[in-house]
Write a protein that holds these residues in place. Structure first.
Motif, PDB file in Angstrom:
ATOM      1  N   LYS A 103       2.425  -8.878 -12.632  1.00 58.27           N
ATOM      2  CA  LYS A 103       2.071  -9.103 -11.238  1.00 58.27           C
ATOM      3  C   LYS A 103       1.876 -10.591 -11.011  1.00 58.27           C
ATOM      4  CE  LYS A 103      -0.392  -4.701 -11.104  1.00 58.27           C
ATOM      5  NZ  LYS A 103      -1.690  -4.037 -10.938  1.00 58.27           N
ATOM      6  N   THR A 104       2.589 -11.137 -10.010  1.00 64.41           N
ATOM      7  CA  THR A 104       2.343 -12.512  -9.626  1.00 64.41           C
ATOM      8  C   THR A 104       0.963 -12.589  -9.004  1.00 64.41           C
ATOM      9  OG1 THR A 104       4.694 -12.825  -9.202  1.00 64.41           O
ATOM     10  CG2 THR A 104       3.171 -14.419  -8.222  1.00 64.41           C
ATOM     11  N   PRO A 105       0.104 -13.487  -9.456  1.00 62.72           N
ATOM     12  CA  PRO A 105      -1.266 -13.527  -8.909  1.00 62.72           C
ATOM     13  C   PRO A 105      -1.276 -13.755  -7.409  1.00 62.72           C
ATOM     14  CG  PRO A 105      -1.065 -14.889 -10.881  1.00 62.72           C
ATOM     15  CD  PRO A 105       0.329 -14.493 -10.500  1.00 62.72           C
ATOM     16  N   ALA A 106      -2.254 -13.152  -6.761  1.00 63.58           N
ATOM     17  CA  ALA A 106      -2.455 -13.399  -5.334  1.00 63.58           C
ATOM     18  C   ALA A 106      -3.271 -14.668  -5.171  1.00 63.58           C
ATOM     19  CB  ALA A 106      -3.186 -12.223  -4.695  1.00 63.58           C
ATOM     20  N   PRO A 107      -3.062 -15.384  -4.076  1.00 56.88           N
ATOM     21  CA  PRO A 107      -3.925 -16.546  -3.817  1.00 56.88           C
ATOM     22  C   PRO A 107      -5.387 -16.119  -3.796  1.00 56.88           C
ATOM     23  CG  PRO A 107      -2.075 -16.482  -2.291  1.00 56.88           C
ATOM     24  CD  PRO A 107      -2.046 -15.190  -3.038  1.00 56.88           C
ATOM     25  N   ALA A 108      -6.261 -16.975  -4.277  1.00 59.45           N
ATOM     26  CA  ALA A 108      -7.676 -16.632  -4.374  1.00 59.45           C
ATOM     27  C   ALA A 108      -8.275 -16.295  -3.018  1.00 59.45           C
ATOM     28  CB  ALA A 108      -8.447 -17.783  -5.011  1.00 59.45           C
ATOM     29  N   ASP A 109      -7.706 -16.864  -1.948  1.00 59.80           N
ATOM     30  CA  ASP A 109      -8.259 -16.657  -0.616  1.00 59.80           C
ATOM     31  C   ASP A 109      -7.376 -15.729   0.224  1.00 59.80           C
ATOM     32  OD1 ASP A 109      -6.139 -18.370  -0.469  1.00 59.80           O
ATOM     33  OD2 ASP A 109      -7.067 -19.767   0.961  1.00 59.80           O
ATOM     34  N   THR A 110      -6.699 -14.772  -0.418  1.00 62.23           N
ATOM     35  CA  THR A 110      -5.857 -13.850   0.331  1.00 62.23           C
ATOM     36  C   THR A 110      -6.662 -13.172   1.433  1.00 62.23           C
ATOM     37  OG1 THR A 110      -4.497 -13.395  -1.619  1.00 62.23           O
ATOM     38  CG2 THR A 110      -4.370 -11.811   0.188  1.00 62.23           C
ATOM     39  N   PRO A 111      -6.248 -13.302   2.692  1.00 66.44           N
ATOM     40  CA  PRO A 111      -7.040 -12.722   3.779  1.00 66.44           C
ATOM     41  C   PRO A 111      -7.069 -11.195   3.706  1.00 66.44           C
ATOM     42  CG  PRO A 111      -5.512 -14.390   4.609  1.00 66.44           C
ATOM     43  CD  PRO A 111      -5.121 -14.106   3.192  1.00 66.44           C
ATOM     44  N   ALA A 112      -8.170 -10.629   4.162  1.00 71.24           N
ATOM     45  CA  ALA A 112      -8.323  -9.181   4.286  1.00 71.24           C
ATOM     46  C   ALA A 112      -9.430  -8.913   5.294  1.00 71.24           C
ATOM     47  CB  ALA A 112      -8.669  -8.540   2.947  1.00 71.24           C
ATOM     48  N   PRO A 113      -9.290  -7.868   6.099  1.00 74.80           N
ATOM     49  CA  PRO A 113     -10.374  -7.543   7.040  1.00 74.80           C
ATOM     50  C   PRO A 113     -11.668  -7.227   6.296  1.00 74.80           C
ATOM     51  CG  PRO A 113      -8.336  -6.397   7.618  1.00 74.80           C
ATOM     52  CD  PRO A 113      -8.117  -7.001   6.266  1.00 74.80           C
ATOM     53  N   GLU A 114     -12.772  -7.713   6.806  1.00 77.56           N
ATOM     54  CA  GLU A 114     -14.056  -7.476   6.154  1.00 77.56           C
ATOM     55  C   GLU A 114     -14.398  -5.994   6.106  1.00 77.56           C
ATOM     56  OE1 GLU A 114     -16.039  -9.430   4.371  1.00 77.56           O
ATOM     57  OE2 GLU A 114     -14.382 -10.851   4.611  1.00 77.56           O
ATOM     58  N   ALA A 115     -13.976  -5.245   7.118  1.00 77.28           N
ATOM     59  CA  ALA A 115     -14.255  -3.806   7.114  1.00 77.28           C
ATOM     60  C   ALA A 115     -13.589  -3.124   5.921  1.00 77.28           C
ATOM     61  CB  ALA A 115     -13.776  -3.174   8.420  1.00 77.28           C
ATOM     62  N   LEU A 116     -12.391  -3.585   5.542  1.00 70.91           N
ATOM     63  CA  LEU A 116     -11.712  -2.999   4.388  1.00 70.91           C
ATOM     64  C   LEU A 116     -12.433  -3.357   3.100  1.00 70.91           C
ATOM     65  CD1 LEU A 116      -9.403  -1.474   3.080  1.00 70.91           C
ATOM     66  CD2 LEU A 116      -8.011  -3.552   3.217  1.00 70.91           C
ATOM     67  N   ARG A 117     -12.899  -4.602   2.990  1.00 71.09           N
ATOM     68  CA  ARG A 117     -13.654  -4.984   1.801  1.00 71.09           C
ATOM     69  C   ARG A 117     -14.930  -4.152   1.696  1.00 71.09           C
ATOM     70  NH1 ARG A 117     -11.330  -9.628  -0.202  1.00 71.09           N
ATOM     71  NH2 ARG A 117     -10.338 -11.032   1.309  1.00 71.09           N
TER      72      ARG A 117
ATOM     73  N   GLU B 122      -1.933  -9.185   5.824  1.00 68.42           N
ATOM     74  CA  GLU B 122      -3.200  -9.915   5.764  1.00 68.42           C
ATOM     75  C   GLU B 122      -4.222  -9.447   6.802  1.00 68.42           C
ATOM     76  OE1 GLU B 122      -1.218 -14.071   4.067  1.00 68.42           O
ATOM     77  OE2 GLU B 122      -1.827 -13.892   6.176  1.00 68.42           O
ATOM     78  N   THR B 123      -3.739  -8.906   7.893  1.00 61.55           N
ATOM     79  CA  THR B 123      -4.662  -8.475   8.953  1.00 61.55           C
ATOM     80  C   THR B 123      -4.785  -6.963   9.039  1.00 61.55           C
ATOM     81  OG1 THR B 123      -2.868  -8.501  10.587  1.00 61.55           O
ATOM     82  CG2 THR B 123      -4.174 -10.520  10.335  1.00 61.55           C
ATOM     83  N   GLU B 124      -4.152  -6.247   8.109  1.00 59.02           N
ATOM     84  CA  GLU B 124      -4.104  -4.783   8.169  1.00 59.02           C
ATOM     85  C   GLU B 124      -5.298  -4.174   7.448  1.00 59.02           C
ATOM     86  OE1 GLU B 124      -3.676  -1.359   9.109  1.00 59.02           O
ATOM     87  OE2 GLU B 124      -1.866  -2.453   9.745  1.00 59.02           O
ATOM     88  N   SER B 125      -6.058  -3.325   8.151  1.00 60.14           N
ATOM     89  CA  SER B 125      -7.232  -2.689   7.539  1.00 60.14           C
ATOM     90  C   SER B 125      -6.915  -1.342   6.911  1.00 60.14           C
ATOM     91  CB  SER B 125      -8.339  -2.519   8.580  1.00 60.14           C
ATOM     92  OG  SER B 125      -7.910  -1.698   9.637  1.00 60.14           O
TER      93      SER B 125
END
Length: 567
Positions: A19-33, A424-427
């Motif tokens: 797996k190619t690493p994801a950027p450390a700051d890959t965006p994600a909705p806070e609700a999903l986290r 990046e914006t998908e929950s």
């Protein structure tokens, strides 16, 4: 000979490369986290004698402790996960396992069974159709279902891109996984009452997410184990990995059966348990109402002649349902559900005559490029759309560009960029994972791979009919339009025989041995199953006297060569 290997992996997936690493700051909705908190790993005590293991894989496993033994309800997706769950349960009790219960056939509920018992060691309870569905692990569309499952569950994605899988932290299958479902031997029609280890149980058929779904009711404890008909996310009334139509009206009816119990404890096979009769009743009511709302409003607009695209614009959950914590779109999605209900009732044709016989995609792409002023202009319009924050429109334009320029890296990179922007914006984890995986396919050339070990003991539980019955869907028809030949199969250990007939572009398998076969393969069922699964080679089997060909060997091998090899 390896045309069947992929068919033995069920809906299970495994790594196909680093797996190619994801950027450390890959965006994600806070609700999903925040949703990941539902999958904190550990064993939760629901009430006396009822424990649920959460976070060890995609699904939960439930232990019911009785007087002189325990019952395991759902067994995880791999033997390895099952062993970890059993070790956690053994910290609570060392009582022997008296029975297994499958709430339904999905892989994440049955393929860890061997961790809990050996074949024939304990009774295995399930609906009377569950064995059939497990056996369908060998079927005609498994390659594409497996690939789409890998995208949906984000199996090739690094942390950061994949946050969770909506109903569990991850699907824990990899190249070292062992898969072994024990066949059900105690079946349920509509309802069955049993007493095991002193526990009185009612097993009730409740079709919903699957046709074979059961719930388990412990009337003396007021505990219901609801399987996959409810979990803390909007239900997967349609799954983007692809399944037959899920009868959502019956799903709501099944939830009414559970609601009528007056349970004080509800233990789903995904996410966390719910306690309190009032909370359970209210949650079940909202959940079934959400399902019925989507169903009924879709039918309402269908009857007005609207197309799926038009209905999707109109059907949205009312606020009291849209805001409910158990109906957030972390697994299913209202729009996908609308399209599925439409298709389930009316099929693929949306009623618009322009879609009845559409132009071939190559011709459509050329016309789109002409409208834009040429291929370069179309590519520039797609770049402008992405730069302007219109990722979906950019992605749509690349549909045409990749037809016109299938090997153009600039098109692939642009498409990957649009997919990442959407992800990046998908929950919804299914959509997020699908977008990110498709981006890696477009931009990096990822080919979702799969290879898991199905032990010989598990292969032995699958009917030989499944292995042979899967062959017709792999026929290279264009090579056989002038071919009419028959190949026989004889299995000495079971005494069964079959004829495979190729009839001018169509392959048919039937019981019995016809007189006019060009050759007959003579072997034993385990040998052919191993060959079909890619665990043995046919040449080695011939050399080792485990396989013989009576009649024309060249003709037999030629006939087998007419079938696709899936690597």
């Amino acid at each position: 000979m390896r045309y069947l290997f992929v068919l033995l992996t069920a809906t299970l997936v495994a790594c196909g490369g680093d797996k190619t690493p994801a950027p450390a700051d890959t965006p994600a909705p806070e609700a999903l986290r925040a949703h990941s908190q539902l999958f904190e790993q550990g064993v939760v005590k629901v009430t006396d004698g009822v424990y649920v293991a959460i976070g060890y894989g995609l699904a939960n496993s439930i232990m019911l402790e009785g007087d002189d033994g325990i019952i395991i309800v759902d067994t995880m997706e791999t033997v390895d996960e099952g062993e970890r769950v059993l070790a956690a349960f053994r910290e609570i009790t060392d009582k022997p396992i008296k029975a297994l219960i499958y709430t339904h056939n999905h892989a994440d509920h049955v393929f860890g069974a061997r961790a809990f018992a050996a074949p024939g060691e304990v009774p295995v309870y399930a609906h009377e159709s569950t064995g059939y569905y497990i056996n369908r692990v060998v079927n005609q569309i498994r390659p594409i279902i497996t690939t789409r499952s890998m995208r949906m569950f984000g199996h090739h994605l690094p942390d950061g891109e994949r946050i969770n899988d909506g109903i569990g932290p991850f699907l824990g299958v990899n190249e070292d996984s062992s898969l072994f479902a024990l066949p059900p031997d105690h079946t349920v029609g509509e309802r069955r009452e049993v007493t095991i280890a002193g526990l009185r149980l009612e097993l009730v058929h409740a079709p919903g997410e699957t046709n074979d779904q059961l719930f388990v009711w412990l009337p003396e404890k007021k505990v219901v184990l609801s399987g996959d008909n409810i979990y803390q996310a909007f239900p997967n009334l349609y799954t983007i990995r692809g399944t037959p139509y899920r009868d959502v009206r019956r799903w709501a009816d099944s939830l009414d059966k559970i609601r009528a119990l007056g349970a004080e404890y509800l233990v789903p096979s995904h996410t966390r348990p719910l306690t309190g009769a009032d909370a359970i009743r209210d949650t079940l009511t909202a959940y079934r109402d959400g399902i019925q709302f989507v169903h009924d409003q879709t039918l309402r607009y269908m009857n007005q002649g609207l197309t799926p695209d038009q209905i999707v614009e109109r059907v949205h959950l009312p606020p009291h349902l849209a805001e409910h914590p158990w109906l957030q779109p972390f697994y299913g999605n209202v729009a996908w559900s609308v399209r599925s209900v439409f298709d389930g009732y009316l099929g693929w044709f949306d009623g618009n005559p322009s879609t009845l016989q559409p132009l071939p995609e190559g011709e459509r792409a050329r016309h789109m490029a002409e409208l834009a002023g040429g291929e370069e202009a179309l590519l520039e319009r797609a770049r402008e759309a992405l730069d302007g924050g219109q990722a979906q429109w950019a992605l749509t334009l690349t549909d045409h560009l990749r037809v016109l320029r299938p090997d153009d890296q600039a098109v692939a990179d642009l498409r990957a960029g649009a997919l990442r922007r959407l992800a990046e914006t998908e929950s919804n984890p299914n959509a997020r994972n699908y977008y990110f995986t498709a981006a890696r396919e477009a931009g990096e050339g990822l080919h979702p791979g799969f290879r898991t070990e199905s032990p010989d003991g598990f292969l032995a539980t699958l009917p030989i009919d499944n292995f042979l019955g899967a062959m017709p869907a792999f026929l290279k028809a264009e090579e056989t339009l002038d071919v009419h030949e028959k190949l026989g199969f004889e299995f000495a250990d079971s005494g069964r025989a079959f004829t495979l007939e190729i009839r001018r572009g169509v392959a048919v398998v039937h019981d019995g041995l016809d007189d006019d076969t060009v050759a007959v393969l003579e072997t034993r069922e385990p040998v052919w199953k191993a060959i079909a699964a890619g665990k043995r080679g046919a040449v080695a089997a011939l050399a080792g006297d485990d396989l013989d060909i009576r009649g024309g060997k060249v003709a037999a091998l030629r006939i087998l060569g007419y079938f696709e090899k899936v690597d």
